[in-house]
Design a protein around this motif. Sequence first.
Motif, PDB file in Angstrom:
ATOM      1  N   UNK A   6      36.731  37.337  37.899  1.00  0.00           N
ATOM      2  CA  UNK A   6      37.749  38.353  38.185  1.00  0.00           C
ATOM      3  C   UNK A   6      37.327  39.249  39.346  1.00  0.00           C
ATOM      4  N   UNK A   7      36.104  39.718  39.334  1.00  0.00           N
ATOM      5  CA  UNK A   7      35.644  40.615  40.400  1.00  0.00           C
ATOM      6  C   UNK A   7      35.708  39.915  41.751  1.00  0.00           C
ATOM      7  N   UNK A  19      44.565  47.539  39.412  1.00  0.00           N
ATOM      8  CA  UNK A  19      45.280  48.531  38.610  1.00  0.00           C
ATOM      9  C   UNK A  19      46.137  47.760  37.621  1.00  0.00           C
ATOM     10  N   UNK A  20      45.945  48.041  36.353  1.00  0.00           N
ATOM     11  CA  UNK A  20      46.626  47.332  35.269  1.00  0.00           C
ATOM     12  C   UNK A  20      47.547  48.329  34.564  1.00  0.00           C
ATOM     13  N   UNK A  68      36.557  45.411  36.913  1.00  0.00           N
ATOM     14  CA  UNK A  68      36.905  46.149  38.129  1.00  0.00           C
ATOM     15  C   UNK A  68      38.270  46.803  38.058  1.00  0.00           C
ATOM     16  N   UNK A  69      38.770  47.031  36.841  1.00  0.00           N
ATOM     17  CA  UNK A  69      40.050  47.729  36.687  1.00  0.00           C
ATOM     18  C   UNK A  69      39.779  49.217  36.881  1.00  0.00           C
ATOM     19  N   UNK A 279      48.586  43.459  42.583  1.00  0.00           N
ATOM     20  CA  UNK A 279      47.367  43.721  41.817  1.00  0.00           C
ATOM     21  C   UNK A 279      46.801  45.126  42.011  1.00  0.00           C
ATOM     22  N   UNK A 280      47.260  45.819  43.048  1.00  0.00           N
ATOM     23  CA  UNK A 280      46.703  47.142  43.310  1.00  0.00           C
ATOM     24  C   UNK A 280      47.645  48.079  44.052  1.00  0.00           C
ATOM     25  N   UNK A 281      48.073  47.693  45.247  1.00  0.00           N
ATOM     26  CA  UNK A 281      48.691  48.648  46.171  1.00  0.00           C
ATOM     27  C   UNK A 281      50.010  49.240  45.679  1.00  0.00           C
ATOM     28  N   UNK A 282      50.842  48.416  45.020  1.00  0.00           N
ATOM     29  CA  UNK A 282      52.137  48.924  44.553  1.00  0.00           C
ATOM     30  C   UNK A 282      51.952  50.015  43.502  1.00  0.00           C
TER      31      UNK A 282
END
Length: 289
Positions: A6-7, A19-20, A68-69, A279-282
């Motif tokens: 995952x990382x 970001x989850x 890494x969340x 996975x992150x930016x939005x």
Amino acid sequence: MKDDAVVGFWRGLGLPGLIDVHTHFMPERVLAKVWAYFDAPGPLVGRHWPIAYRHAEGERLAVLRGFGVRAFTSMIYPHKPGMAAWLNGWAADFAARTPDCLHTATFFPEPGAGRCVRDALDAGARIFKAHVQVGAYDPGDPLLDEVWGTLADTRTPVVVHCGSGPVPGKHTGPAPVARLLARHPALRLVIAHMGMPEYADFLDLAGRYEGVHLDTTMAFTDFAERAAPFPVAERARLTALGDRILFGSDFPNIPYGYGHALEALTGLGQDEAWLRGVCHDNAARLFGL
């Protein structure tokens, strides 16, 4: 993708982490009942559903952070009157001692629901969870009029489980949500599970209302595809709406490894910019992270 990859996945995309927006942390006795329901499996589950990360709270936090969340939620939801304020109190305490958790709150159609939501916002809530299937309520219930008005006015995101998966409920499906949005078009709704299995209908709503987002929770995975496959014909709309799709996992209540949810996204044929956004930016933009 195995969990130990995952990382490397998010590093390969040049991201600072994941970001989850759809993870479950709740009072231990409530979570124990949720797990028992999945173990049965209960009528709202409908199939064998082993819990992949059945750990104590501290270990679950360590696992997420190890992936890494960098930000996650504590999705809580009541199934009867009188629970929401108590759950919100617990979630406020959890957020205070867990700074990487986005302070999560919930509500239920009952007298005082509007005040309950205002109190949660005053306490710092940044995201709400509504579970139409488990709560068995119409999101258009008049008891929620003040709730939706407040959440629309404050532009506070609300993750809503409103699709008819895994088992239809009396008020699930796109129609009740469409009626709600017609009355409160400024709502920032995050449609859980991409609206599974009514994917196309909820994509339609996202195309019509700029505040509607969708989370990827369980969608596209082997487990979900066996029961509710995402239509290949709708994949082009994933590109068009890419800035409003957010990664969610349903951790810890998933019947497969966390890495598989990310692997499923890579199989959609989208480019790296799309994956970075999902996975992150939005979510970083939505929550100002």
